[in-house]
Scaffold this motif. Structure first.
Motif, PDB file in Angstrom:
ATOM      1  N   GLU A  19      81.216 102.777  56.422  1.00 12.64           N
ATOM      2  CA  GLU A  19      81.945 102.745  55.471  1.00 12.64           C
ATOM      3  C   GLU A  19      82.681 103.967  54.221  1.00 12.64           C
ATOM      4  O   GLU A  19      81.866 104.373  53.954  1.00 12.64           O
ATOM      5  N   GLU A  23      86.644 100.322  52.189  1.00 10.77           N
ATOM      6  CA  GLU A  23      86.158  99.340  52.762  1.00 10.77           C
ATOM      7  C   GLU A  23      84.807  98.699  52.360  1.00 10.77           C
ATOM      8  O   GLU A  23      84.438  97.578  52.602  1.00 10.77           O
ATOM      9  N   HIS A  24      84.525  99.606  52.071  1.00  8.29           N
ATOM     10  CA  HIS A  24      82.656  98.816  51.158  1.00  8.29           C
ATOM     11  C   HIS A  24      83.134  98.187  49.901  1.00  8.29           C
ATOM     12  O   HIS A  24      82.066  97.107  50.035  1.00  8.29           O
ATOM     13  N   THR A  27      84.578  95.278  51.478  1.00  9.81           N
ATOM     14  CA  THR A  27      83.457  94.397  51.901  1.00  9.81           C
ATOM     15  C   THR A  27      82.774  93.017  51.041  1.00  9.81           C
ATOM     16  O   THR A  27      82.360  92.278  50.934  1.00  9.81           O
ATOM     17  N   THR A  66      78.076  87.030  58.962  1.00  9.98           N
ATOM     18  CA  THR A  66      78.314  87.398  58.432  1.00  9.98           C
ATOM     19  C   THR A  66      77.706  89.212  58.376  1.00  9.98           C
ATOM     20  O   THR A  66      78.115  89.975  59.009  1.00  9.98           O
ATOM     21  N   ARG A  70      76.622  92.444  60.931  1.00  8.62           N
ATOM     22  CA  ARG A  70      77.754  94.413  60.811  1.00  8.62           C
ATOM     23  C   ARG A  70      76.080  94.671  60.550  1.00  8.62           C
ATOM     24  O   ARG A  70      76.597  95.683  60.277  1.00  8.62           O
ATOM     25  N   GLN A  71      75.041  94.199  60.988  1.00  6.37           N
ATOM     26  CA  GLN A  71      73.608  95.127  60.918  1.00  6.37           C
ATOM     27  C   GLN A  71      73.025  94.960  62.041  1.00  6.37           C
ATOM     28  O   GLN A  71      72.436  94.080  62.788  1.00  6.37           O
TER      29      GLN A  71
END
Length: 92
Positions: A19, A23-24, A27, A66, A70-71
């Motif tokens: 990211e 973005e980070h 989030t 979520t 993402r991972q």
């Protein structure tokens, strides 16, 4: 030296997770707001048990889903908390 420190403090981790800083930030801030909201609902629930009966549990489950989505590598091994000794007999 200052550039290395700046990168270490603000850019290395977002890059590690694919990211940009922005973005980070969005989030992580979004996760934080959802956690605070769930926590406040839990405190209200403690005082008036009929209110926010499932809000904390639903928030935790939603955040977990979520995070897991993402991972992708996260699903290769079951997380430690999936072991039977970590399972609760009740839900908040």
């Amino acid at each position: 030296m200052e550039t290395k420190m700046f990168n270490r403090l603000f850019l290395d981790h977002p890059r590690d997770v694919g990211e940009s800083y922005g973005e980070h930030f969005a989030t992580a801030a979004g996760f934080g707001v959802r956690m605070v909201g769930g926590g406040l609902a839990c405190i209200v629930h403690a005082v008036v048990p009929v209110l926010f009966v499932r809000t904390a549990s639903d928030t935790v489950k939603s955040l977990y889903a979520t995070m897991k989505a993402r991972q992708p590598a996260f699903s290769k091994e079951p997380p430690a908390f999936a072991a039977p000794e970590w399972q609760l007999d009740y839900e908040i």
